[in-house]
Motif scaffolding. Structure first.
Motif, mmCIF file in Angstrom:
data_model
loop_
_atom_site.group_PDB
_atom_site.id
_atom_site.type_symbol
_atom_site.label_atom_id
_atom_site.label_comp_id
_atom_site.label_asym_id
_atom_site.label_seq_id
_atom_site.Cartn_x
_atom_site.Cartn_y
_atom_site.Cartn_z
ATOM 1 N N GLY A 1 0.824 -1.208 0.000
ATOM 2 C CA GLY A 1 0.000 0.000 0.000
ATOM 3 C C GLY A 1 0.851 1.248 0.000
ATOM 4 N N LYS A 2 1.941 1.240 0.776
ATOM 5 C CA LYS A 2 2.853 2.384 0.810
ATOM 6 C C LYS A 2 3.584 2.553 -0.511
ATOM 7 C CE LYS A 2 3.714 1.877 5.781
ATOM 8 N NZ LYS A 2 4.703 1.447 6.799
ATOM 9 N N VAL A 3 4.115 1.453 -1.035
ATOM 10 C CA VAL A 3 4.918 1.507 -2.269
ATOM 11 C C VAL A 3 4.105 2.072 -3.427
ATOM 12 C CG1 VAL A 3 6.004 0.067 -4.040
ATOM 13 C CG2 VAL A 3 6.528 -0.313 -1.620
ATOM 14 N N PHE A 4 2.833 1.686 -3.518
ATOM 15 C CA PHE A 4 2.009 2.085 -4.661
ATOM 16 C C PHE A 4 1.033 3.214 -4.336
ATOM 17 C CE2 PHE A 4 3.431 -2.161 -5.808
ATOM 18 C CZ PHE A 4 3.750 -2.017 -7.146
ATOM 19 N N ASP A 5 1.148 3.795 -3.139
ATOM 20 C CA ASP A 5 0.275 4.897 -2.728
ATOM 21 C C ASP A 5 -1.199 4.503 -2.778
ATOM 22 O OD1 ASP A 5 -0.527 7.357 -1.846
ATOM 23 O OD2 ASP A 5 -0.140 8.426 -3.725
ATOM 24 N N VAL A 6 -1.495 3.311 -2.264
ATOM 25 C CA VAL A 6 -2.888 2.859 -2.137
ATOM 26 C C VAL A 6 -3.098 2.362 -0.696
ATOM 27 C CG1 VAL A 6 -3.371 2.337 -4.560
ATOM 28 C CG2 VAL A 6 -2.190 0.634 -3.142
ATOM 29 N N GLU A 7 -2.680 3.165 0.243
ATOM 30 C CA GLU A 7 -2.705 2.751 1.646
ATOM 31 C C GLU A 7 -4.121 2.524 2.172
ATOM 32 O OE1 GLU A 7 0.716 4.289 4.268
ATOM 33 O OE2 GLU A 7 0.363 5.936 2.849
ATOM 34 N N ASP A 8 -5.081 3.281 1.688
ATOM 35 C CA ASP A 8 -6.456 3.086 2.154
ATOM 36 C C ASP A 8 -6.948 1.682 1.803
ATOM 37 O OD1 ASP A 8 -6.522 5.587 3.208
ATOM 38 O OD2 ASP A 8 -7.708 6.493 1.598
ATOM 39 N N LYS A 9 -6.673 1.248 0.576
ATOM 40 C CA LYS A 9 -7.095 -0.091 0.159
ATOM 41 C C LYS A 9 -6.391 -1.156 0.979
ATOM 42 C CE LYS A 9 -8.304 0.924 -4.666
ATOM 43 N NZ LYS A 9 -7.991 0.649 -6.084
ATOM 44 N N ALA A 10 -5.094 -0.983 1.196
ATOM 45 C CA ALA A 10 -4.327 -1.955 1.978
ATOM 46 C C ALA A 10 -4.860 -2.038 3.404
ATOM 47 C CB ALA A 10 -2.848 -1.573 1.976
ATOM 48 N N ASN A 11 -5.145 -0.903 3.999
ATOM 49 C CA ASN A 11 -5.686 -0.886 5.363
ATOM 50 C C ASN A 11 -7.047 -1.560 5.435
ATOM 51 O OD1 ASN A 11 -3.808 0.425 7.229
ATOM 52 N ND2 ASN A 11 -4.036 2.228 5.931
ATOM 53 N N ASP A 12 -7.877 -1.361 4.423
ATOM 54 C CA ASP A 12 -9.193 -2.003 4.398
ATOM 55 C C ASP A 12 -9.060 -3.524 4.391
ATOM 56 O OD1 ASP A 12 -10.478 0.433 4.400
ATOM 57 O OD2 ASP A 12 -10.887 0.451 2.242
ATOM 58 N N ILE A 13 -8.126 -4.038 3.588
ATOM 59 C CA ILE A 13 -7.913 -5.487 3.502
ATOM 60 C C ILE A 13 -7.457 -6.040 4.848
ATOM 61 C CG2 ILE A 13 -6.445 -7.275 2.473
ATOM 62 C CD1 ILE A 13 -6.452 -5.556 -0.121
ATOM 63 N N VAL A 14 -6.486 -5.385 5.454
ATOM 64 C CA VAL A 14 -5.950 -5.859 6.739
ATOM 65 C C VAL A 14 -6.999 -5.725 7.845
ATOM 66 C CG1 VAL A 14 -4.235 -5.380 8.530
ATOM 67 C CG2 VAL A 14 -3.549 -5.442 6.121
ATOM 68 N N ASN A 15 -7.729 -4.644 7.849
ATOM 69 C CA ASN A 15 -8.742 -4.452 8.890
ATOM 70 C C ASN A 15 -9.854 -5.500 8.819
ATOM 71 O OD1 ASN A 15 -7.477 -2.269 10.090
ATOM 72 N ND2 ASN A 15 -8.542 -0.763 8.842
ATOM 73 N N GLU A 16 -10.166 -5.938 7.599
ATOM 74 C CA GLU A 16 -11.179 -6.994 7.456
ATOM 75 C C GLU A 16 -10.685 -8.290 8.095
ATOM 76 O OE1 GLU A 16 -14.059 -9.015 4.035
ATOM 77 O OE2 GLU A 16 -12.400 -7.711 3.429
ATOM 78 N N MET A 17 -9.392 -8.583 7.929
ATOM 79 C CA MET A 17 -8.808 -9.773 8.562
ATOM 80 C C MET A 17 -8.871 -9.655 10.084
ATOM 81 S SD MET A 17 -5.441 -10.195 6.142
ATOM 82 C CE MET A 17 -5.586 -10.437 4.366
ATOM 83 N N LYS A 18 -8.504 -8.498 10.588
ATOM 84 C CA LYS A 18 -8.502 -8.287 12.036
ATOM 85 C C LYS A 18 -9.916 -8.379 12.618
ATOM 86 C CE LYS A 18 -4.294 -5.480 12.239
ATOM 87 N NZ LYS A 18 -3.711 -4.158 12.582
ATOM 88 N N LYS A 19 -10.899 -7.896 11.887
ATOM 89 C CA LYS A 19 -12.283 -7.978 12.350
ATOM 90 C C LYS A 19 -12.749 -9.426 12.447
ATOM 91 C CE LYS A 19 -13.812 -3.459 10.645
ATOM 92 N NZ LYS A 19 -14.606 -2.751 9.599
ATOM 93 N N GLU A 20 -12.310 -10.253 11.474
ATOM 94 C CA GLU A 20 -12.697 -11.665 11.495
ATOM 95 C C GLU A 20 -12.071 -12.383 12.689
ATOM 96 O OE1 GLU A 20 -15.204 -14.423 9.808
ATOM 97 O OE2 GLU A 20 -14.844 -12.376 9.089
ATOM 98 N N ILE A 21 -10.819 -12.038 12.987
ATOM 99 C CA ILE A 21 -10.161 -12.578 14.178
ATOM 100 C C ILE A 21 -10.928 -12.175 15.429
ATOM 101 C CG2 ILE A 21 -8.136 -12.337 15.674
ATOM 102 C CD1 ILE A 21 -7.343 -14.082 13.456
#
Length: 337
Positions: free
Chosen positions: A181-201
């Motif tokens: 997300g940082k490398v390609f300047d799409v941090e919002d999308k990357a955070n959304d993906i990770v947050n969905e994983m954390k919510k499932e946990i």
């Protein structure tokens, strides 16, 4: 006359000011999104991230802009970029264990795919500016160590759970996605993906509060009566711990039938490589093994297949791994879903 000249001078000054201002303005279309002028440098860059070389030493790389010509090798590398909406950045792919996830098939079908891993010379000819893959790709028999590429202004990134560092953890998978997300300047999308994983946990954590822990084992059938254990230092093991399971085989390694009987898990997760026939074989070889007939998981038929790509360098499939393990442990949590 003086009044007319004064009016003309004022008008010229307004036009001049407007002309200078337009060079760096940010326009706002009707949909409300902001569009930066193409001549204006993005405030996001430069971005520095940590990766590794083949000696497993940390290497810091700085990106002055988003990569434009990416070579992505292996399942998680390809799918992570597609999930981040970066299909237009990918110039070549290779190394799939199985088909990409359904939601990315249309995008993937437009990409160049090498059935056989391309040689170093073929990759050089593609003139990439970024290579994303596993640790093993950068041995001397394949692409060579990362320094070879860095000297040619081609950045690299190794998935952390692909053999670079131990233990394998959920956090490493999160970090890989966030780094892209940082490398390609799409941090919002990357955070959304990770947050969905954390919510499932968290959903499983909340569900098991106050309940008795479920004894579980994650293994891979290597041959009749020999099992490779995915322990606490694996992604699967880390997921099981995070969602509140009692991982009774804690250390990576091999065990036999007698060991498994002694462990007596309530639930078994058996790893397979992505094909339906392999999935069925992984389950049946355990259920049909008479030496395991006394095991609680066999008696209750709680033997669950789990794909290798969900528990090894899993990328965006980490969410699938979390759901597979949580559902196997707590099926009632997923009823009517």
């Amino acid at each position: 006359m003086k009044k007319i000249i004064s009016i003309l001078l004022t008008a010229m000054m307004v036009v001049g000011i407007s002309g200078c201002t337009n060079k760096d303005t940010v326009t706002t279309p009707k949909d409300g999104t902001k569009v930066e002028d193409s001549n204006k440098k993005s405030a996001h860059y430069p971005v520095t991230i940590k990766t590794y070389n083949y000696a497993k030493e940390p290497v810091e790389l700085t990106f002055e802009k988003a990569p434009e010509k990416v070579v992505a090798v292996y399942q998680n590398s390809i799918e992570t970029l597609l999930a981040l909406g970066l299909k237009d950045k990918i110039i070549a792919t290779s190394g799939l264990d199985h088909e990409v996830k359904d939601e990315y098939k249309d995008d993937f079908d437009k990409l160049k795919y090498y059935e056989k891993l391309p040689s170093k010379e073929e990759v050089i000819a593609l003139q990439p500016d970024f290579i994303l893959s596993w640790y093993s790709l950068f041995d001397e028999k394949r692409f060579g160590d990362v320094n070879f590429w860095h000297e040619r202004n081609i950045n690299t990134y190794m998935s952390q759970n692909s053999g670079v560092i131990k233990p394998n953890t959920l956090q490493n998978e999160y970090d890989d996605i966030l780094n892209m997300g940082k490398v390609f300047d799409v941090e919002d999308k990357a955070n959304d993906i990770v947050n969905e994983m954390k919510k499932e946990i968290q959903k499983s954590k909340d569900f098991v509060k106050g309940k008795e822990t479920v004894k579980s084992v994650i293994l891979e059938v290597q041959k009749n009566g020999v099992y490779r254990i995915y322990g606490e230092d694996s992604i699967g093991g880390d997921i099981a711990k995070e969602v509140g399971a009692d991982l009774v085989a804690k250390s990576n390694g091999k065990i036999g039938n007698e060991d498994l009987v002694k462990l007596n898990p309530d639930v078994i997760f058996t790893v397979y490589y992505g094909k339906e026939i392999e999935r069925d074989a992984a389950v049946n070889s355990i259920l049909d093994n008479p030496a395991l007939s006394s095991v609680s998981a066999i008696k209750s038929k709680r033997v669950n297949p789990i794909m290798l790509s969900e528990v090894y360098s899993s990328g965006i499939r980490t969410l699938d791994g979390i759901k597979t393990i949580s559902k196997g442990l707590y099926p009632e949590l997923y009823e009517n879903k």
